[in-house]
Scaffold this motif. Sequence first.
Motif, mmCIF file in Angstrom:
data_model
loop_
_atom_site.group_PDB
_atom_site.id
_atom_site.type_symbol
_atom_site.label_atom_id
_atom_site.label_comp_id
_atom_site.label_asym_id
_atom_site.label_seq_id
_atom_site.Cartn_x
_atom_site.Cartn_y
_atom_site.Cartn_z
ATOM 1 N N ALA A 34 4.195 -39.825 -10.308
ATOM 2 C CA ALA A 34 5.445 -39.056 -10.171
ATOM 3 C C ALA A 34 6.115 -39.256 -8.813
ATOM 4 C CB ALA A 34 5.144 -37.574 -10.371
ATOM 5 N N PHE A 76 -1.631 -25.482 -8.322
ATOM 6 C CA PHE A 76 -2.603 -26.568 -8.179
ATOM 7 C C PHE A 76 -2.737 -27.031 -6.733
ATOM 8 C CE2 PHE A 76 -3.778 -26.861 -12.376
ATOM 9 C CZ PHE A 76 -4.462 -28.020 -12.702
ATOM 10 N N MET A 77 -1.634 -26.921 -5.975
ATOM 11 C CA MET A 77 -1.693 -27.343 -4.573
ATOM 12 C C MET A 77 -2.639 -26.443 -3.779
ATOM 13 S SD MET A 77 0.821 -29.727 -4.262
ATOM 14 C CE MET A 77 2.392 -29.603 -3.434
ATOM 15 N N TRP A 90 6.256 -28.347 -24.462
ATOM 16 C CA TRP A 90 6.196 -29.807 -24.552
ATOM 17 C C TRP A 90 5.392 -30.334 -25.738
ATOM 18 C CZ3 TRP A 90 5.414 -30.029 -18.588
ATOM 19 C CH2 TRP A 90 6.639 -30.265 -17.972
ATOM 20 N N ALA A 124 3.063 -24.240 -11.899
ATOM 21 C CA ALA A 124 1.770 -24.923 -12.094
ATOM 22 C C ALA A 124 1.482 -25.838 -10.900
ATOM 23 C CB ALA A 124 1.805 -25.743 -13.386
ATOM 24 N N HIS A 179 6.816 -25.722 -14.665
ATOM 25 C CA HIS A 179 6.115 -26.848 -14.038
ATOM 26 C C HIS A 179 5.878 -26.602 -12.549
ATOM 27 C CE1 HIS A 179 5.763 -30.647 -11.925
ATOM 28 N NE2 HIS A 179 5.076 -31.028 -12.980
ATOM 29 N N LYS A 231 16.894 -37.724 -15.535
ATOM 30 C CA LYS A 231 16.207 -38.986 -15.208
ATOM 31 C C LYS A 231 17.241 -40.102 -15.181
ATOM 32 C CE LYS A 231 12.283 -39.690 -17.481
ATOM 33 N NZ LYS A 231 10.970 -39.554 -16.845
ATOM 34 N N GLN A 264 1.154 -39.901 -19.793
ATOM 35 C CA GLN A 264 1.680 -38.538 -19.616
ATOM 36 C C GLN A 264 1.114 -37.608 -20.672
ATOM 37 O OE1 GLN A 264 5.789 -40.062 -19.751
ATOM 38 N NE2 GLN A 264 6.151 -38.988 -17.811
ATOM 39 N N HIS A 304 -1.335 -38.186 -11.747
ATOM 40 C CA HIS A 304 -0.009 -37.616 -12.034
ATOM 41 C C HIS A 304 0.873 -37.643 -10.785
ATOM 42 C CE1 HIS A 304 2.965 -35.184 -14.000
ATOM 43 N NE2 HIS A 304 2.808 -34.185 -13.159
ATOM 44 N N TRP A 308 -2.415 -36.631 -19.739
ATOM 45 C CA TRP A 308 -2.381 -35.614 -18.686
ATOM 46 C C TRP A 308 -1.995 -34.252 -19.271
ATOM 47 C CZ3 TRP A 308 -3.810 -33.226 -14.701
ATOM 48 C CH2 TRP A 308 -2.976 -32.367 -13.970
HETATM 49 C C1 HEM Z 1 2.449 -31.484 -6.751
HETATM 50 C C2 HEM Z 1 2.249 -31.674 -7.867
HETATM 51 C C3 HEM Z 1 3.117 -32.247 -8.952
HETATM 52 C C4 HEM Z 1 4.159 -33.154 -8.922
HETATM 53 C C5 HEM Z 1 4.764 -33.842 -7.713
HETATM 54 C C6 HEM Z 1 4.602 -33.350 -10.300
HETATM 55 C C7 HEM Z 1 5.668 -34.157 -10.677
HETATM 56 C C8 HEM Z 1 6.078 -34.336 -11.975
HETATM 57 C C9 HEM Z 1 7.187 -35.167 -12.382
HETATM 58 C C10 HEM Z 1 8.079 -35.972 -11.468
HETATM 59 C C11 HEM Z 1 7.263 -35.095 -13.731
HETATM 60 C C12 HEM Z 1 8.292 -35.797 -14.625
HETATM 61 C C13 HEM Z 1 7.697 -37.088 -15.079
HETATM 62 C C14 HEM Z 1 8.725 -37.876 -15.824
HETATM 63 O O1 HEM Z 1 9.655 -38.333 -15.203
HETATM 64 O O2 HEM Z 1 8.596 -38.013 -17.042
HETATM 65 C C15 HEM Z 1 6.210 -34.237 -14.180
HETATM 66 C C16 HEM Z 1 5.926 -33.979 -15.498
HETATM 67 C C17 HEM Z 1 4.852 -33.236 -15.913
HETATM 68 N N1 HEM Z 1 3.999 -32.493 -15.113
HETATM 69 FE FE1 HEM Z 1 3.926 -32.541 -13.116
HETATM 70 N N2 HEM Z 1 3.821 -32.597 -11.117
HETATM 71 C C18 HEM Z 1 2.916 -31.894 -10.336
HETATM 72 C C19 HEM Z 1 1.958 -31.002 -10.733
HETATM 73 C C20 HEM Z 1 1.700 -30.723 -12.042
HETATM 74 C C21 HEM Z 1 0.664 -29.805 -12.494
HETATM 75 C C22 HEM Z 1 -0.250 -29.029 -11.593
HETATM 76 C C23 HEM Z 1 0.688 -29.812 -13.843
HETATM 77 C C24 HEM Z 1 -0.158 -29.063 -14.846
HETATM 78 C C25 HEM Z 1 -1.238 -28.490 -14.594
HETATM 79 C C26 HEM Z 1 1.737 -30.742 -14.249
HETATM 80 C C27 HEM Z 1 2.046 -31.031 -15.551
HETATM 81 C C28 HEM Z 1 3.074 -31.887 -15.932
HETATM 82 C C29 HEM Z 1 3.298 -32.295 -17.309
HETATM 83 C C30 HEM Z 1 2.460 -31.883 -18.504
HETATM 84 C C31 HEM Z 1 4.429 -33.115 -17.292
HETATM 85 C C32 HEM Z 1 5.083 -33.837 -18.476
HETATM 86 C C33 HEM Z 1 4.270 -35.058 -18.811
HETATM 87 C C34 HEM Z 1 4.178 -35.983 -17.599
HETATM 88 O O3 HEM Z 1 5.192 -36.449 -17.108
HETATM 89 O O4 HEM Z 1 3.059 -36.211 -17.170
HETATM 90 N N3 HEM Z 1 2.345 -31.277 -13.129
HETATM 91 N N4 HEM Z 1 5.511 -33.772 -13.092
#
Ligand code: HEM
Length: 299
Positions: free
Chosen positions: A261, A109-110, A156, A105, A102, A277, A193, A257, A196
Motif C-alpha cells: 500500500a 494495529f499501529m 467488502w 483498524a 479502515h 484510485k 488483497q 499490506h 489479507w
Molecule cells: C498502517 C496501516 C495501513 C495502511 C497504510 C493501509 C493502506 C491501505 C490501502 C492503501 C488500501 C487500498 C488498497 C488498494 O488500493 O486497493 C487498503 C486496503 C485495505 N486495507 Fe489497509 N492499510 C493499513 C492497515 C490495515 C489494517 C490494520 C487492516 C485490517 C486489519 C487493513 C485492511 C485492509 C483491507 C481488508 C483492504 C482492502 C483489501 C486490500 O487492499 O488489501 N488495513 N489499505
Amino acid sequence: MKKYLLFLVSSLFVTSVAFAADSQIWGDMRLEDILGYGQAESTKLGPLFTMLQSNYFAKAFLVVLVGVPLVFLIHYLIIGPKVFSHDGKKIYAFSLLARVIHQIAAISFMVLVPSGFIMVFGSTFGGGEFVRMMKDLHGLATIPFAIVVIPMFVIWVKDMFIHWDDIKWLMIVGGYLSRKKNPVPAGKFNAGQKTWYWLATLGGVVMVLTGASMYFMDFDIAMLREITGLSQIDILRAAAIIHNIVGVLITALFFVHIYMAVFAIKGAVNGIITGYKEEEEVKILHSSWYKKLKKQGKI
Ligand code: HEM
C-alpha cells in the motif's frame, strides 16, 4: 450501523469495567496465574503449550519482524515500485464509511502490533513495568479494532470471493516480479488483497476472542468447557497457542499490506485516504474491474 456501534461501544465498556475490577490480569504473574489453575486436573495442552511457547513462538515472530521487511527491501532495490500516472481520471473505489472503518483498524494495529512484539520479547525489555504497560495498551487498542472488524467484513465481503483471475494472479505473483506494466488479471481486489482481507477479518475476530480470554483469564463459561471438553487452564493454553499462531500470520501479512500500500505502488495509499484510485493503476493492476467499469459506462 450507528445503533450497532453504540451498542458495541457501551457493552464492551461495561464488560471491561466489570471484569477489570476484580480480575487477576492486573496482577503481573500471568503465566504463574495460569499454572495456578488446577494444573493437576488437566494436562491435555500443557506439554504442547510449553514446547511451542519456549521453542517456536518468539522465533517465528522474529522471522516475521526481520525476514519480511528484508525480503521487501530486496524487492524494492531490485525490482522497485510500480509508478502510474496521476494525471488521468480518478476512479471511485472506497466509500467514506469504508475509509473510516479502515483507518480505525489501521490506527489500532499501529498500537497492537508493536505492543504485541514487546510482549513476545518481554524478557528482552526487562519484563517489568514497561511490558505491563504494553499489555494494557494492547488490551485497550483491541477495543476499536473489535468494533470495526465486523463492519469491515460486511462492507467488502461481496468483492472478496475467489475468482479465476486469482489463480492467474497467483501464478504471476501479481506482476510484482517484473518492472513491466502489463495488465494483471484482477477484479476490484486481487488475490493478495483477498487473502489479507480474509485473514485480517476472520483471523482478527479469532485474535480478539483469544486475546480477550487471556485478558479476562478467570472467566468461567461452563458451556465453553463442555463444548471443548477442556478445563479452564487448557482453554487459556489453547487461546495462547491460537493467538500466537494467528498472530504470526496476521503480522506477516500486515507487513505485506503496508509494503504494497505504501511502497510497492507509488501513491496507492492515497486511495484509502481520498477514496479515489488512479485510472492507469486500475487499468493495469485491476484490469478485469477496469473492463467491467468501462462496459458499465462508469468511466
Ligand atoms: C498502517 C496501516 C495501513 C495502511 C497504510 C493501509 C493502506 C491501505 C490501502 C492503501 C488500501 C487500498 C488498497 C488498494 O488500493 O486497493 C487498503 C486496503 C485495505 N486495507 Fe489497509 N492499510 C493499513 C492497515 C490495515 C489494517 C490494520 C487492516 C485490517 C486489519 C487493513 C485492511 C485492509 C483491507 C481488508 C483492504 C482492502 C483489501 C486490500 O487492499 O488489501 N488495513 N489499505
